[in-house]
Motif scaffolding. Structure first.
Motif, short mmCIF file in Angstrom:
data_model
loop_
_atom_site.label_atom_id
_atom_site.label_comp_id
_atom_site.label_asym_id
_atom_site.label_seq_id
_atom_site.Cartn_x
_atom_site.Cartn_y
_atom_site.Cartn_z
N ALA A 20 0.83 -1.21 0.00
CA ALA A 20 0.00 0.00 0.00
C ALA A 20 0.86 1.26 0.00
O ALA A 20 0.49 2.27 -0.58
CB ALA A 20 -0.93 0.00 1.21
N TRP A 21 2.03 1.21 0.64
CA TRP A 21 2.91 2.37 0.67
C TRP A 21 3.52 2.60 -0.70
O TRP A 21 3.68 3.72 -1.14
CB TRP A 21 4.02 2.19 1.70
N ASN A 22 3.91 1.52 -1.39
CA ASN A 22 4.49 1.66 -2.73
C ASN A 22 3.50 2.36 -3.66
O ASN A 22 3.86 3.22 -4.44
CB ASN A 22 4.88 0.30 -3.31
N LYS A 23 2.24 1.97 -3.57
CA LYS A 23 1.21 2.58 -4.40
C LYS A 23 1.09 4.07 -4.06
O LYS A 23 0.96 4.90 -4.93
CB LYS A 23 -0.13 1.88 -4.19
N ALA A 24 1.17 4.38 -2.77
CA ALA A 24 1.05 5.78 -2.34
C ALA A 24 2.18 6.64 -2.89
O ALA A 24 1.97 7.82 -3.17
CB ALA A 24 1.02 5.86 -0.81
N LEU A 25 3.37 6.08 -3.06
CA LEU A 25 4.49 6.85 -3.59
C LEU A 25 4.20 7.35 -5.01
O LEU A 25 4.72 8.37 -5.43
CB LEU A 25 5.77 6.01 -3.59
N GLY A 26 3.37 6.62 -5.73
CA GLY A 26 3.00 7.01 -7.08
C GLY A 26 2.02 8.17 -7.12
O GLY A 26 1.81 8.78 -8.16
N TYR A 27 1.40 8.48 -6.01
CA TYR A 27 0.40 9.55 -5.95
C TYR A 27 0.90 10.69 -5.06
O TYR A 27 0.21 11.18 -4.18
CB TYR A 27 -0.93 9.01 -5.41
N LYS A 28 2.14 11.11 -5.31
CA LYS A 28 2.82 12.08 -4.45
C LYS A 28 2.04 13.39 -4.30
O LYS A 28 1.85 13.88 -3.19
CB LYS A 28 4.21 12.35 -5.01
N ARG A 29 1.58 13.97 -5.38
CA ARG A 29 0.88 15.25 -5.32
C ARG A 29 -0.41 15.14 -4.52
O ARG A 29 -0.71 15.99 -3.67
CB ARG A 29 0.59 15.76 -6.72
N ASP A 30 -1.18 14.08 -4.76
CA ASP A 30 -2.43 13.87 -4.01
C ASP A 30 -2.15 13.64 -2.53
O ASP A 30 -2.87 14.16 -1.67
CB ASP A 30 -3.22 12.69 -4.57
N ARG A 31 -1.12 12.85 -2.23
CA ARG A 31 -0.77 12.58 -0.83
C ARG A 31 -0.34 13.87 -0.13
O ARG A 31 -0.71 14.11 1.00
CB ARG A 31 0.36 11.56 -0.73
N LEU A 32 0.44 14.69 -0.83
CA LEU A 32 0.90 15.94 -0.24
C LEU A 32 -0.28 16.86 0.05
O LEU A 32 -0.37 17.44 1.13
CB LEU A 32 1.91 16.64 -1.16
N LYS A 33 -1.21 16.97 -0.88
CA LYS A 33 -2.39 17.82 -0.65
C LYS A 33 -3.20 17.31 0.53
O LYS A 33 -3.61 18.10 1.38
CB LYS A 33 -3.26 17.87 -1.90
N ARG A 34 -3.41 16.02 0.62
CA ARG A 34 -4.15 15.45 1.75
C ARG A 34 -3.42 15.72 3.06
O ARG A 34 -4.03 16.04 4.08
CB ARG A 34 -4.38 13.96 1.56
N PHE A 35 -2.09 15.60 3.04
CA PHE A 35 -1.29 15.86 4.23
C PHE A 35 -1.42 17.32 4.66
O PHE A 35 -1.69 17.62 5.82
CB PHE A 35 0.17 15.50 3.95
N LEU A 36 -1.26 18.25 3.71
CA LEU A 36 -1.34 19.68 4.03
C LEU A 36 -2.73 20.11 4.48
O LEU A 36 -2.87 21.08 5.23
CB LEU A 36 -0.88 20.51 2.83
N ASP A 37 -3.75 19.40 4.03
CA ASP A 37 -5.13 19.72 4.40
C ASP A 37 -5.58 19.01 5.69
O ASP A 37 -6.66 19.28 6.20
CB ASP A 37 -6.10 19.34 3.28
N SER A 38 -4.75 18.12 6.20
CA SER A 38 -5.17 17.32 7.36
C SER A 38 -5.22 18.14 8.65
O SER A 38 -4.48 19.12 8.82
CB SER A 38 -4.22 16.13 7.55
N ARG A 39 -6.08 17.75 9.55
CA ARG A 39 -6.19 18.40 10.86
C ARG A 39 -4.86 18.27 11.61
O ARG A 39 -4.43 19.21 12.28
CB ARG A 39 -7.33 17.75 11.65
N ALA A 40 -4.22 17.11 11.50
CA ALA A 40 -2.95 16.89 12.20
C ALA A 40 -1.90 17.89 11.74
O ALA A 40 -1.16 18.45 12.56
CB ALA A 40 -2.47 15.46 11.97
#
Length: 106
Positions: A20-40
């Motif tokens: 699942a992590w390998n797949k996530a590496l392919g979606y870097k821009r989406d992951r970054l946006k989700r991270f920056l938008d997260s409450r945490a």
């Protein structure tokens, strides 16, 4: 994990990443946006700014003399004989001045 730095740290250290992590590496821009938008992340930013204003500014003694990186760079080092980067000093890079002070937080 939500943090790209965490995934990178594990990968560089030679740990086998869950599929699942390998797949996530392919979606870097989406992951970054989700991270920056997260409450945490927003809570972290609030804490970071409070740390700068309540700890660092009084330590320096001049609010107008404090310039800080925002957002800070996250570096993750997991137990391994491999480093996540190469040894360097900020003066190796353009844009850094002698008067710059780095504060490392473990």
């Amino acid at each position: 994990p939500l943090s790209m730095a965490m995934m990178h740290g594990f990968k560089v250290a030679g740990y086998k990443l869950p599929k699942a992590w390998n797949k996530a590496l392919g979606y870097k821009r989406d992951r970054l946006k989700r991270f920056l938008d997260s409450r945490a992340y927003k809570d972290f930013q609030e804490t970071y700014h409070r740390f700068i204003n309540e700890i660092i500014v009084p330590l320096i003694g001049d609010k107008s003399g404090v310039v800080f990186q925002d957002p800070p760079t996250f570096r993750v080092q997991v137990p391994s004989s491999r480093a996540t980067g190469i040894p360097h000093k900020d003066s190796d890079y353009d844009g850094h001045v002698e008067q710059e002070l780095n504060i490392w937080l473990p």
